[in-house]
Motif scaffolding. Structure first.
Motif, mmCIF file in Angstrom:
data_model
loop_
_atom_site.group_PDB
_atom_site.id
_atom_site.type_symbol
_atom_site.label_atom_id
_atom_site.label_comp_id
_atom_site.label_asym_id
_atom_site.label_seq_id
_atom_site.Cartn_x
_atom_site.Cartn_y
_atom_site.Cartn_z
ATOM 1 N N CYS A 64 -3.567 -11.372 -2.901
ATOM 2 C CA CYS A 64 -4.402 -10.301 -3.468
ATOM 3 C C CYS A 64 -4.651 -9.164 -2.485
ATOM 4 N N ASP A 91 -13.856 -12.762 -6.983
ATOM 5 C CA ASP A 91 -12.680 -13.501 -7.450
ATOM 6 C C ASP A 91 -12.829 -14.973 -7.094
ATOM 7 N N ASP A 92 -12.271 -15.836 -7.942
ATOM 8 C CA ASP A 92 -12.210 -17.252 -7.599
ATOM 9 C C ASP A 92 -10.969 -17.460 -6.741
ATOM 10 N N LYS A 161 -6.902 2.996 -3.091
ATOM 11 C CA LYS A 161 -8.030 2.419 -3.818
ATOM 12 C C LYS A 161 -9.154 1.842 -2.966
ATOM 13 N N SER A 162 -8.815 1.275 -1.837
ATOM 14 C CA SER A 162 -9.839 0.565 -1.077
ATOM 15 C C SER A 162 -9.450 0.489 0.395
ATOM 16 N N ALA A 164 -9.730 -2.040 1.915
ATOM 17 C CA ALA A 164 -9.148 -3.380 2.046
ATOM 18 C C ALA A 164 -7.619 -3.313 2.062
ATOM 19 N N ASN A 165 -7.106 -2.203 1.565
ATOM 20 C CA ASN A 165 -5.652 -2.052 1.414
ATOM 21 C C ASN A 165 -5.044 -1.454 2.683
ATOM 22 N N ARG B 72 -1.232 -3.653 -9.637
ATOM 23 C CA ARG B 72 -2.051 -3.340 -8.472
ATOM 24 C C ARG B 72 -3.386 -4.065 -8.589
ATOM 25 N N HIS B 73 -3.777 -4.773 -7.560
ATOM 26 C CA HIS B 73 -5.040 -5.515 -7.588
ATOM 27 C C HIS B 73 -6.210 -4.549 -7.772
ATOM 28 N N ALA B 74 -7.108 -4.878 -8.720
ATOM 29 C CA ALA B 74 -8.195 -3.960 -9.081
ATOM 30 C C ALA B 74 -9.103 -3.638 -7.900
ATOM 31 N N ALA B 75 -9.377 -4.613 -7.059
ATOM 32 C CA ALA B 75 -10.326 -4.376 -5.973
ATOM 33 C C ALA B 75 -9.645 -3.919 -4.692
ATOM 34 N N THR B 76 -8.542 -4.546 -4.334
ATOM 35 C CA THR B 76 -7.955 -4.274 -3.021
ATOM 36 C C THR B 76 -6.840 -3.240 -3.054
ATOM 37 N N LYS B 78 -3.782 -3.796 -3.585
ATOM 38 C CA LYS B 78 -2.485 -4.339 -3.148
ATOM 39 C C LYS B 78 -1.510 -4.395 -4.324
ATOM 40 N N GLU B 97 1.781 -22.710 -8.710
ATOM 41 C CA GLU B 97 1.423 -21.286 -8.759
ATOM 42 C C GLU B 97 0.954 -20.903 -10.160
ATOM 43 N N LYS B 100 -2.463 -22.442 -10.945
ATOM 44 C CA LYS B 100 -3.498 -21.852 -10.077
ATOM 45 C C LYS B 100 -3.916 -20.474 -10.591
ATOM 46 N N TRP B 101 -2.918 -19.634 -10.874
ATOM 47 C CA TRP B 101 -3.244 -18.260 -11.271
ATOM 48 C C TRP B 101 -3.804 -18.180 -12.685
ATOM 49 N N ARG B 104 -7.526 -19.135 -12.116
ATOM 50 C CA ARG B 104 -8.297 -18.089 -11.435
ATOM 51 C C ARG B 104 -8.423 -16.835 -12.278
ATOM 52 N N LYS B 107 -10.655 -16.850 -15.342
ATOM 53 C CA LYS B 107 -12.068 -16.774 -14.941
ATOM 54 C C LYS B 107 -12.480 -15.331 -14.678
ATOM 55 N N TRP B 108 -11.630 -14.576 -14.014
ATOM 56 C CA TRP B 108 -11.981 -13.185 -13.695
ATOM 57 C C TRP B 108 -11.922 -12.321 -14.958
#
Lengths: 193, 129
Positions: A64, A91-92, A161-162, A164-165, B72-76, B78, B97, B100-101, B104, B107-108
């Motif tokens: 991520c 996130d989990d 975006k962040s 973090a990136n 693209r990851h919403a928060a990071t 990436k 994999e 797992k995904w 996860r 849940k999100w």
């Protein structure tokens, strides 16, 4: 002024100036020694932080976000991160216990307070000893280094975006290189800094 | 001759692996009471928006509506490699994999775990991409 008064005055001046020096040295001796030791140690440290070498960490934690080099945070921070994976910034990110154990040990062994690098040491020094930040971007050193970066290049930039990136601008982040001369902001490739 | 045979086997294994992992999971979902998986229902679920923690969320928030594209990851921020096996053949080949995904990311995105039937629909949709 006769000779005797002159002599007495001289003694008085020497003693008072000397006492200022002595008290100064006593008050700041520890700090000065610490500063000197820091400079000596810092000089011997590699500029780049060690690149990630653990496959479990690279795969699980690099999905991520980039697998942040563990030398960018102290072990007390990594321990906190690993203790809260069920709610990892919303996130989990929970892991099977055996994988979590391997990753926790790797992070602990290679944290900024265990494995030396100039950048890790500077981040580490900017964190209070009782603090264990979860984000590299929370540390004073990080903030000092990024305070001139405008929002349009990061938060409002769809290619970044962040903060973090890291790798969107520090193109060699995955190899542990965060030198500001290598920065190329995604979407701002023509910009000069 | 043996070499050629080995090469053929080597080439064929990844194709079987995709079918193997998804089919195996579909059988388990059916056993858990799920109705037959449908790629169309999977597509609907994929594009559906949910409100979790006051935020609009969808599979397409981080992946793309077009699974052949990089997400693209919403928060990071990436980049996330395409999910479509047609352009990214490693997808759906590793059971660990996949489970797992699914766990996860349901849940999100939905704010809860997906039912076996929902998982079946999603996998059926993704495998056709």
């Amino acid at each position: 002024m006769n000779r005797r008064t002159y002599w007495l005055l001289s003694v008085l001046v020497i003693v008072s100036v000397g006492s200022v020096f002595v008290s100064g040295a006593m008050g700041h001796g520890d700090e000065r020694e610490d500063q000197a030791r820091w400079k000596r140690e810092w000089k011997d440290m590699p500029r780049a932080v060690a690149a990630v070498t653990n496959d479990h960490y690279a795969n699980e934690c690099g999905a991520c976000h980039i697998a942040y080099p563990p030398g960018l945070l102290p072990s007390r921070s990594w321990n906190r991160v690993m203790a809260g994976l069920e709610d990892h910034f919303g996130d989990d990110a929970s892991l099977p216990p055996e994988t979590a154990e391997i990753i926790a040990a790797y992070l602990d062994d290679n944290a900024s307070d265990r494995a030396g690098s100039r950048i890790g040491a500077k981040i580490g020094r900017s964190i209070g000893l009782s603090e264990a930040p979860l984000r590299i971007s929370e540390t004073a050193y990080f903030q000092r280094k990024h305070d001139e970066v405008p929002q349009r290049m990061v938060r409002d930039n769809p290619k970044v975006k962040s903060f973090a990136n890291c790798a969107a601008c520090h193109r060699q982040a995955e190899s542990g290189v965060f030198d500001e001369h290598d920065v190329q902001v995604a979407g701002f490739e023509q910009a000069r800094f | 001759m043996t070499r050629v045979l080995l090469m053929i086997v080597g080439l064929a294994v990844p194709a079987f692996a995709t079918a193997g992992v998804v089919d195996e999971l579909q059988a388990e979902y059916r056993a858990a009471g799920a109705n037959a998986p449908s790629a169309e229902q999977g597509r609907t679920l994929w594009n559906q928006t949910f409100v979790v923690d006051g935020e609009q969320r969808s599979c397409t928030t981080c992946h793309d509506a077009d699974l052949r594209k990089t997400g693209r990851h919403a928060a990071t921020g990436k980049p996330i490699e395409p999910l479509a096996p047609s352009v990214n053949p490693v997808r759906l080949t590793d059971r660990g994999e996949v489970t797992k995904w699914l766990a996860r990311n349901c849940k999100w995105t939905l704010g809860r775990v997906c039912t076996p039937e929902e998982r079946g629909h999603l996998l059926e949709f993704i495998r056709t991409q």
